[in-house]
Design an enzyme around this catalytic site. Structure first.
Site, PDB file in Angstrom:
ATOM      1  N   ASP A   1      45.266  45.640  33.489  1.00 38.04           N
ATOM      2  CA  ASP A   1      46.287  45.922  34.505  1.00 38.04           C
ATOM      3  C   ASP A   1      47.673  45.426  34.099  1.00 38.04           C
ATOM      4  O   ASP A   1      47.773  44.464  33.336  1.00 38.04           O
ATOM      5  CB  ASP A   1      45.869  45.339  35.860  1.00 38.04           C
ATOM      6  CG  ASP A   1      45.629  43.838  35.870  1.00 38.04           C
ATOM      7  OD1 ASP A   1      44.954  43.322  34.970  1.00 38.04           O
ATOM      8  OD2 ASP A   1      46.125  43.179  36.801  1.00 38.04           O
TER       9      ASP A   1
ATOM     10  N   HIS B   1      49.337  41.782  33.205  1.00 36.01           N
ATOM     11  CA  HIS B   1      48.166  40.921  33.022  1.00 36.01           C
ATOM     12  C   HIS B   1      47.512  41.217  31.675  1.00 36.01           C
ATOM     13  O   HIS B   1      47.057  40.318  30.971  1.00 36.01           O
ATOM     14  CB  HIS B   1      47.198  41.170  34.179  1.00 36.01           C
ATOM     15  CG  HIS B   1      46.182  40.101  34.377  1.00 36.01           C
ATOM     16  ND1 HIS B   1      45.196  40.210  35.318  1.00 36.01           N
ATOM     17  CD2 HIS B   1      45.979  38.894  33.788  1.00 36.01           C
ATOM     18  CE1 HIS B   1      44.425  39.132  35.283  1.00 36.01           C
ATOM     19  NE2 HIS B   1      44.888  38.321  34.357  1.00 36.01           N
TER      20      HIS B   1
ATOM     21  N   GLU C   1      50.981  41.105  42.590  1.00 33.21           N
ATOM     22  CA  GLU C   1      49.951  42.144  42.652  1.00 33.21           C
ATOM     23  C   GLU C   1      50.554  43.416  43.232  1.00 33.21           C
ATOM     24  O   GLU C   1      51.190  43.388  44.290  1.00 33.21           O
ATOM     25  CB  GLU C   1      48.788  41.700  43.551  1.00 33.21           C
ATOM     26  CG  GLU C   1      47.921  40.616  42.970  1.00 33.21           C
ATOM     27  CD  GLU C   1      46.861  41.125  42.005  1.00 33.21           C
ATOM     28  OE1 GLU C   1      46.728  42.347  41.825  1.00 33.21           O
ATOM     29  OE2 GLU C   1      46.151  40.269  41.444  1.00 33.21           O
TER      30      GLU C   1
END
Length: 169
Positions: free
Chosen positions: A144, A134, A94
């Protein structure tokens, strides 16, 4: 490659792998936030049901949330290379970013991510083409990391010794 500072904040949102698992791709995400604390809390909250292996702040601060050999819950309904259930064979990272396509990914964040991704690629024999967003494994469902330049990132990975294609043999 030098060992960089890595914080540890383990998430309960993962599954222990049986034995050593084969990692064949790396999935980059964006948090849809501008700070690191909120996503860290969310990814470590048992009620969220989501996690990732790593979280990288805009300043390069890196937090490991799930051990690499364990299965983080970051991909959801997904497919890569003709295989469904991407969580089982991937590492999820992330990146703190608003995910609006306008919020920049600062150099310290991108450089830290490149070094981390390169080390994972070299460890598992993953080629640059298997480092995706993603949005690439869940098209139409996820966007994203919006605004992230994969072409430039893959050039950085190549400079760090990551092969552009998986070697045959």
């Amino acid at each position: 490659m030098t060992k960089e500072a890595l914080e540890l904040s383990l998430s309960p949102n993962c599954r222990k792998a049986k034995g050593t698992r084969a990692v064949t791709c790396i999935i980059l995400h964006a948090t849809a936030t501008t700070g690191i604390e909120s996503p860290k809390e969310w990814l470590c909250n048992p009620e969220s049901g989501v996690s990732a292996h790593y979280l990288i702040g805009k300043d390069g601060r890196t937090i490991q949330l799930v051990p690499e050999n364990d299965i983080a819950w970051h991909a959801g309904e997904s497919e890569f290379g003709g295989h469904k259930g991407v969580n089982a064979f991937s590492i999820g990272i992330e990146l703190v970013n608003a995910n609006d396509g306008k919020d920049p990914y600062p150099i310290p964040q991108v450089e830290r991510c490149a070094r981390l991704v390169a080390s994972i690629c070299l460890k598992h024999g993953i080629a640059c083409g298997a480092v995706v967003g993603h949005k690439d494994i869940a098209p139409g469902r996820k966007t994203d990391p919006a605004g992230f330049s994969f072409d430039e990132f893959r050039m950085r990975l190549s400079d760090l010794g990551v092969a552009s294609k998986k070697s045959e043999g």
